[in-house]
Design a protein around this motif. Structure first.
Motif, PDB file in Angstrom:
ATOM      1  N   GLY A  19       0.827  -1.206   0.000  1.00  0.00           N
ATOM      2  CA  GLY A  19       0.000   0.000   0.000  1.00  0.00           C
ATOM      3  C   GLY A  19       0.854   1.245   0.000  1.00  0.00           C
ATOM      4  O   GLY A  19       1.859   1.332  -0.709  1.00  0.00           O
ATOM      5  N   GLN A  23      -2.129   4.085   4.003  1.00  0.00           N
ATOM      6  CA  GLN A  23      -3.109   2.998   4.032  1.00  0.00           C
ATOM      7  C   GLN A  23      -2.638   1.840   3.166  1.00  0.00           C
ATOM      8  O   GLN A  23      -1.966   2.034   2.148  1.00  0.00           O
ATOM      9  CB  GLN A  23      -4.482   3.485   3.554  1.00  0.00           C
ATOM     10  CG  GLN A  23      -4.514   4.001   2.131  1.00  0.00           C
ATOM     11  CD  GLN A  23      -5.920   4.366   1.686  1.00  0.00           C
ATOM     12  OE1 GLN A  23      -6.898   4.083   2.370  1.00  0.00           O
ATOM     13  NE2 GLN A  23      -6.033   4.988   0.519  1.00  0.00           N
ATOM     14  N   GLY A  24      -2.990   0.641   3.614  1.00  0.00           N
ATOM     15  CA  GLY A  24      -2.600  -0.548   2.867  1.00  0.00           C
ATOM     16  C   GLY A  24      -3.195  -1.790   3.499  1.00  0.00           C
ATOM     17  O   GLY A  24      -4.079  -1.718   4.364  1.00  0.00           O
ATOM     18  N   VAL A  25      -2.726  -2.938   3.064  1.00  0.00           N
ATOM     19  CA  VAL A  25      -3.219  -4.216   3.570  1.00  0.00           C
ATOM     20  C   VAL A  25      -2.039  -5.106   3.918  1.00  0.00           C
ATOM     21  O   VAL A  25      -0.922  -4.925   3.426  1.00  0.00           O
ATOM     22  CB  VAL A  25      -4.110  -4.943   2.531  1.00  0.00           C
ATOM     23  CG1 VAL A  25      -5.354  -4.135   2.219  1.00  0.00           C
ATOM     24  CG2 VAL A  25      -3.322  -5.254   1.252  1.00  0.00           C
ATOM     25  N   ARG A  51      -5.696  -1.512   6.631  1.00  0.00           N
ATOM     26  CA  ARG A  51      -7.146  -1.503   6.420  1.00  0.00           C
ATOM     27  C   ARG A  51      -7.757  -2.900   6.404  1.00  0.00           C
ATOM     28  O   ARG A  51      -8.973  -3.048   6.368  1.00  0.00           O
ATOM     29  CB  ARG A  51      -7.481  -0.793   5.108  1.00  0.00           C
ATOM     30  CG  ARG A  51      -7.034   0.656   5.048  1.00  0.00           C
ATOM     31  CD  ARG A  51      -7.847   1.524   6.020  1.00  0.00           C
ATOM     32  NE  ARG A  51      -7.556   2.933   5.828  1.00  0.00           N
ATOM     33  CZ  ARG A  51      -6.707   3.631   6.573  1.00  0.00           C
ATOM     34  NH1 ARG A  51      -6.072   3.037   7.587  1.00  0.00           N
ATOM     35  NH2 ARG A  51      -6.507   4.913   6.347  1.00  0.00           N
ATOM     36  N   ALA A 109      -8.201  -0.062   0.535  1.00  0.00           N
ATOM     37  CA  ALA A 109      -7.070   0.835   0.808  1.00  0.00           C
ATOM     38  C   ALA A 109      -6.590   1.558  -0.451  1.00  0.00           C
ATOM     39  O   ALA A 109      -5.388   1.700  -0.675  1.00  0.00           O
ATOM     40  CB  ALA A 109      -5.923   0.057   1.444  1.00  0.00           C
TER      41      ALA A 109
END
Length: 261
Positions: A19, A23-25, A51, A109
């Motif tokens: 990400g 924000q990211g995963v 996220r 995200a």
């Protein structure tokens, strides 16, 4: 700018952040929540940026820290229906936790996430393609062979994270029992160095310029052997490292320096 940060990669545990800093995963949570959170901090990512957690499949080295991590971060977990069932049945997720089935195409995200099936000896395993603006990342581990669906998920990506699990010569003389060696080498097992290297060659010729090799076996491979196999295949195709491609090996028990692009 996209941040690709393999935090842990190997048969002892897997987790990757994808990400931006905002924000990211996470893909998988195969080590303790404590170690994952510390690794995120080392990569310059605040826990609040996560996220959600995407799970490739329910083997222990991909979900070991999932229950505690999902509770600490208070984020949803996405996986196939079969994987979610396995996770819940084994108590690897809190009752009532936000668990959602993967859709064919998802927005998470700020990225478009497309799962694709991978052949592995579980009920239903997947890899992922992440699209963030004009940038794409392909992610595939724990696969016995590269199917047309996997190829579609990886081809043309700017960066590909691909399993290079074992060296065939080492597997043949491994202390592993025969049945386990056969399972690893099967079409529902893991990808060997030569199979990975051939796939990298094809991907590079189709436009991919960054590769990270992951999920190396501790007993049946070495980073040097995996890298040498990849570089040989790419070199034989007339490709020059540093000009036509970049290659990294994801570290087993500590974060790999993030790739930013």
């Amino acid at each position: 700018m996209i941040l690709f940060a393999p935090l842990f990669s190997g048969s002892s545990g897997n987790c990757t952040y994808i990400g931006t800093r905002a924000q990211g995963v996470l893909v998988d949570a195969g080590v303790s929540a404590k170690n994952i959170l510390a690794a995120l901090e080392g990569a310059g990512v605040e826990p609040g940026a996560v996220r959600g957690i995407l799970v490739t499949h329910d083997h222990h080295d991909h979900i070991r820290g999932l229950r505690v991590l999902a509770k600490r971060l208070r984020v949803p977990v996405w996986a196939t229906a079969e994987t979610l069932e396995g996770i819940l049945d084994t108590g690897n997720l809190e009752p009532g936790a936000a668990a959602e089935e993967l859709s064919p195409r998802m927005e998470i995200a700020g990225m478009e996430v497309t799962p694709f099936d991978t052949p592995h000896d579980v009920a239903h395993s997947v890899g992922f393609r992440f699209q963030a603006g004009e940038r794409a990342i392909g992610y595939a581990t724990d696969l016995g062979t590269v199917t047309p669906e996997i190829w579609q998920g990886l081809a043309g990506a700017d960066l590909v994270f691909l399993e290079s699990n074992y060296e065939p010569r080492l597997l043949e003389i491994s202390r592993y029992p025969y049945y386990l060696r056969r399972r690893i080498a099967s079409d529902r097992g893991h990808l060997s160095n030569p199979e990975c290297a051939d796939t990298l060659r094809r991907l590079a010729l189709s436009g991919t310029g960054r590769f990270v090799l992951g999920h190396l076996s501790r007993e049946n491979n070495t980073p040097e052997l995996a890298a040498a196999s990849a570089r040989e295949a790419l070199g034989e195709a007339g490709l020059v490292e540093g000009r036509d491609f970049l290659l990294e090996i994801a570290r087993r028990s500590e974060p790999t320096p993030p790739v930013r692009f």
